[in-house]
Design a protein around this motif. Sequence first.
Motif, PDB file in Angstrom:
ATOM      1  N   LYS A   1     -21.828 -11.619 -66.120  1.00  0.00           N
ATOM      2  CA  LYS A   1     -21.907 -12.323 -64.833  1.00  0.00           C
ATOM      3  C   LYS A   1     -23.364 -12.517 -64.418  1.00  0.00           C
ATOM      4  CE  LYS A   1     -17.510 -10.678 -62.861  1.00  0.00           C
ATOM      5  NZ  LYS A   1     -16.898  -9.862 -61.790  1.00  0.00           N
TER       6      LYS A   1
ATOM      7  N   ASN B   1     -14.318 -18.307 -60.337  1.00  0.00           N
ATOM      8  CA  ASN B   1     -15.390 -17.637 -61.071  1.00  0.00           C
ATOM      9  C   ASN B   1     -16.627 -17.345 -60.233  1.00  0.00           C
ATOM     10  OD1 ASN B   1     -14.096 -17.678 -63.689  1.00  0.00           O
ATOM     11  ND2 ASN B   1     -14.473 -19.882 -63.711  1.00  0.00           N
ATOM     12  N   ALA B   2     -17.297 -16.225 -60.595  1.00  0.00           N
ATOM     13  CA  ALA B   2     -18.629 -15.934 -60.094  1.00  0.00           C
ATOM     14  C   ALA B   2     -19.619 -16.855 -60.797  1.00  0.00           C
ATOM     15  CB  ALA B   2     -18.964 -14.460 -60.332  1.00  0.00           C
TER      16      ALA B   2
ATOM     17  N   LEU C   1     -19.123 -20.100 -58.134  1.00  0.00           N
ATOM     18  CA  LEU C   1     -19.161 -19.458 -56.822  1.00  0.00           C
ATOM     19  C   LEU C   1     -20.266 -20.063 -55.967  1.00  0.00           C
ATOM     20  CD1 LEU C   1     -18.271 -17.275 -54.812  1.00  0.00           C
ATOM     21  CD2 LEU C   1     -19.810 -15.683 -55.991  1.00  0.00           C
TER      22      LEU C   1
ATOM     23  N   LEU D   1     -10.900 -13.085 -52.828  1.00  0.00           N
ATOM     24  CA  LEU D   1     -11.564 -12.647 -54.047  1.00  0.00           C
ATOM     25  C   LEU D   1     -10.757 -11.560 -54.751  1.00  0.00           C
ATOM     26  CD1 LEU D   1     -14.665 -12.602 -51.902  1.00  0.00           C
ATOM     27  CD2 LEU D   1     -14.770 -13.830 -54.069  1.00  0.00           C
TER      28      LEU D   1
ATOM     29  N   ALA E   1     -14.573 -13.786 -59.548  1.00  0.00           N
ATOM     30  CA  ALA E   1     -15.467 -13.283 -58.506  1.00  0.00           C
ATOM     31  C   ALA E   1     -14.804 -12.199 -57.662  1.00  0.00           C
ATOM     32  CB  ALA E   1     -15.923 -14.434 -57.609  1.00  0.00           C
TER      33      ALA E   1
ATOM     34  N   ASP F   1     -19.684  -9.603 -56.072  1.00  0.00           N
ATOM     35  CA  ASP F   1     -20.348 -10.739 -56.704  1.00  0.00           C
ATOM     36  C   ASP F   1     -20.877 -11.728 -55.672  1.00  0.00           C
ATOM     37  OD1 ASP F   1     -19.813  -9.829 -59.366  1.00  0.00           O
ATOM     38  OD2 ASP F   1     -17.744 -10.519 -59.119  1.00  0.00           O
TER      39      ASP F   1
ATOM     40  N   THR G   1     -24.843 -12.393 -55.475  1.00  0.00           N
ATOM     41  CA  THR G   1     -25.323 -13.774 -55.580  1.00  0.00           C
ATOM     42  C   THR G   1     -26.259 -14.111 -54.429  1.00  0.00           C
ATOM     43  OG1 THR G   1     -23.314 -14.470 -56.741  1.00  0.00           O
ATOM     44  CG2 THR G   1     -24.615 -16.194 -55.661  1.00  0.00           C
TER      45      THR G   1
END
Length: 422
Positions: free
Chosen positions: A136, A238-239, A243, A266, A276, A280, A284
């Motif tokens: 990730k 998804n991360a 995301l 999530l 995610a 995450d 981010t």
Amino acid sequence: MEQENLTASQVRQPRLPIPPPLWMSEEGSFAHLTLTQRLPAIVRRVLEENNFPPTITQKLERLIQELPYGIVRSLQDDQGQDLAAWATYLEPFEGRRWIDIPWYFAEVYLYRRILEATQYFLPGEWQGVDPFEPQKRSSLEKVMHSIRDMSSQINTFVKTKLDREAEWNQTELITLLYFALWGNRIDLSLFPTDAGEHERSQIETYREQANILVDDTAILAERVASFNGVRLDFIVDNAGFELFCDLCLADFLLNTGTAGTIYLHLKAQPLFVSDAMVKDVHYTLEVLAADRDSKVQSLAHRLQEHIAQGRLQCCEHPFWTAPLSFWEMPEELHRDLAQSCLIFVKGDANYRRCLGDRQWAFTTSFHDIVCYFPAPFVTLRTLKSEIVVGLQLEQVEALNHEDPQWLTNGQWGVIQYFCQGF
């Protein structure tokens, strides 16, 4: 009315007869490829990228050896809060071979077995350690160039909208919807080693429409234009870059007053490599806030402020990591989502769950399947599995000729909107 006499579970189903699930036993199918090649490769990558002790390494190696003809067993008592639920999920399949159980169930079961093997729930050194964390973080690092470009774009959109006194302009929203769609191209369970390179080659196409097989953005934008401070929800996928695209869309909707509150739904535990989790989202934003580009910092600070003010809320529910279709949603989650004015359903796996991962004909009506859903929603999904509905027969025939891998190569997408009475 007759429907009022039906139970909730009967109402919350497609109005069409439900076909069999997708299986993995058909050689040459993407599902078969997933079981025999992709899933073992995913476990091997977990071994390579984590410094696990021999006890964990041996369990992961045994898991690889089970695929595809090993026997499905119950979960060991690893103190996971979902153990009782999994005992129920597994009851119909215990004693069968992996290759003889439904595709989606097998995938979710594999990820739960990875958590069991890596002692994710057990007190100790490995408790709460995401086995996919290295992938990730690497994926996010590789797309920072694209994030800087898009941060400048979203900052311009927000400023333009706030400065402009004219009526709602749908152009910015539609652009962000396309970004959110094509951001779903990247999935670390499909592109585990070259996600950044793949992303770099695709970023210039994020406004494209040619490869969208069903595009309801115009209808959707018209509906969103009528919103003022409403509740919106994202069922996140998804991360990483996807995301980020979702957060850009959320930032725009909040800053323009379209949304009053946005809920991000999530995963409560690792799933599908890049799915995610709450951590995450925060990671981010920390990376963005520390970036050298002031435009990226500005976007990150706005998003962090949305969270601090409760306007952007991160939510978890065990259903999002369960091997169930969306029409099997528990009552309390169904009631909660019913309060939303619009739900953005992101990604391939969530799309599969909307359709129950069943063998629907490609031309089946999308609305006749998802009529059980508790609120209006739009699915933003690039195709990465052998399931899609709502297409025209001519489209399918042309795609089969033009691009034989169109169902699974991530180069085609759908933006499908559902609202009762629409």
